[in-house]
Enzyme design. Sequence first.
Site, PDB file in Angstrom:
ATOM      1  N   ASN A 143      12.880  57.161  16.394  1.00 18.10           N
ATOM      2  CA  ASN A 143      12.450  55.774  16.541  1.00 18.10           C
ATOM      3  C   ASN A 143      12.684  54.906  15.308  1.00 18.10           C
ATOM      4  O   ASN A 143      12.575  53.679  15.390  1.00 18.10           O
ATOM      5  CB  ASN A 143      10.976  55.733  16.934  1.00 18.10           C
ATOM      6  CG  ASN A 143      10.729  56.468  18.234  1.00 18.10           C
ATOM      7  OD1 ASN A 143      11.666  56.891  18.912  1.00 18.10           O
ATOM      8  ND2 ASN A 143       9.472  56.639  18.580  1.00 18.10           N
ATOM      9  N   SER A 171      55.798  39.339  39.216  1.00 19.62           N
ATOM     10  CA  SER A 171      55.691  39.550  40.660  1.00 19.62           C
ATOM     11  C   SER A 171      56.613  40.672  41.100  1.00 19.62           C
ATOM     12  O   SER A 171      57.684  40.883  40.515  1.00 19.62           O
ATOM     13  CB  SER A 171      56.051  38.261  41.413  1.00 19.62           C
ATOM     14  OG  SER A 171      56.102  38.483  42.804  1.00 19.62           O
ATOM     15  N   SER A 172      56.191  41.359  42.141  1.00 22.32           N
ATOM     16  CA  SER A 172      57.042  42.393  42.725  1.00 22.32           C
ATOM     17  C   SER A 172      57.956  41.820  43.801  1.00 22.32           C
ATOM     18  O   SER A 172      58.863  42.512  44.283  1.00 22.32           O
ATOM     19  CB  SER A 172      56.175  43.498  43.336  1.00 22.32           C
ATOM     20  OG  SER A 172      55.352  42.954  44.365  1.00 22.32           O
TER      21      SER A 172
END
Length: 454
Positions: free
Chosen positions: A142, A318-319
């Site tokens: 802690n 883009s494809s």
Amino acid sequence: MITRTESDSLGSVDIPDGALWGIHTQRAINNFRISGTPVGTHRALVKALGTVKAAAALTNRDLGLIPREVGDAIVAASRDVINGELDDQFVVDVIQGGAGTSVNLNANEVIANRALTLLGHDLGRYDIIHPIEHVNLCQSTNDVYPTAIRIAVVFALHPLLDALRHLESAFAERGAAFADVPKLGRTQLQDAVPMTLGQEFTAFAVTIREDQERLIDAARLLLECSIGATAIGTGVTATPEYREQILGRLISVANLDLTPAGDLIEATWDTGAFVQFSGVLKRVATKLSKISSDLRLLASGPETGFAEITLPARQAGSSIMPGKVNPVIPEVMNQIAFFAFGADLTVTFAAEHGQLQLNAFEPAIAHAILQSMTWVGNGASTLAALCVEGIEVGPALVARRTSNSAQATALVPLLGYSRASTLAAEARVSGEDVISLAIRHGLIDVEQAQQLAG
């Protein structure tokens, strides 16, 4: 798999042979198969844990609380942790229950076993160097874990600031390069008043520089730490001498201007500094996302959009659409920002949900902030190197500049060089083309303008 067996009050557990972690870490591995991301991926946090453990060992050794040979070995092992030699041994998932206890125990076991090997002993010989009785002496999760998180964020700030400075410099350089490129500023996406492309890019540099200053301001709050508080701030199990000396040792090992918390009980549960820093980090991400969206808009087209700037082509867009190139680098910066926004909300919920004398959700806070810092820094560096540094004036502004220059030249026979130059200068400021200005000023008529165009 060859294993060794360790036992505790809960029973026995098999551990992979050669692993530096021990039974407590192995139980955490078995319990928390959550994100698949081990704590060891956060280099700054592992370094900070090693820093805290080294400082504690030096204090305990010099106070005679542990044998000098044991203390020296723990310090040496902690140095290995600090230097990044044992990151792969920090295997507890970044998201785990227990308020960070699993991470603290992971560190204790790794350091104990490393120290054992440095002294020539077998792994697991905890009768010689014990993870808790020696490595964790006068400490609690802690006070160790939140202190380590604070130090980790400060450590991680340096590479983030370097990345932001790189991006600031890239925008400033492009701002200087575009200083004489006229364009129209826009408000609400509508034409407003004249400006230059250089002014637009310089403003990006300025806002990034200002955000660096805000991050530095927020990080100062993290330099206040609760080391020596142990479980809830009362210092139970830590000797008075240890509590007096540990902060000085930590300052020396960490090389940071750490300060003691004003009230250790309050400091043990208070996560406000993390909320503050996370909010500023969100601010940075917000600005970078806004700028990235502007870049995408200014580069849109190139035939039917703004087309005022051209971004470096980084990959096919883009494809199915040949020649299409997308603004992938600004897009990734946008997405990083989206994650940073969510991480900030996670920090807010985790901070609010702490109860009584401890916040059990600091693992989520640590992961959210450190991951965001890493991603935002990587994004800023990527945006600078793969996008901003290669931005050029786009076809829309190039055409306007070329057109005005050509029109001014064509007017020289009718108006003379001086008057044509004055019109060209006015066109650069107003954004209006030279021929239109000449007509409006009554210097030529529409018929003459048509003849020039022909």
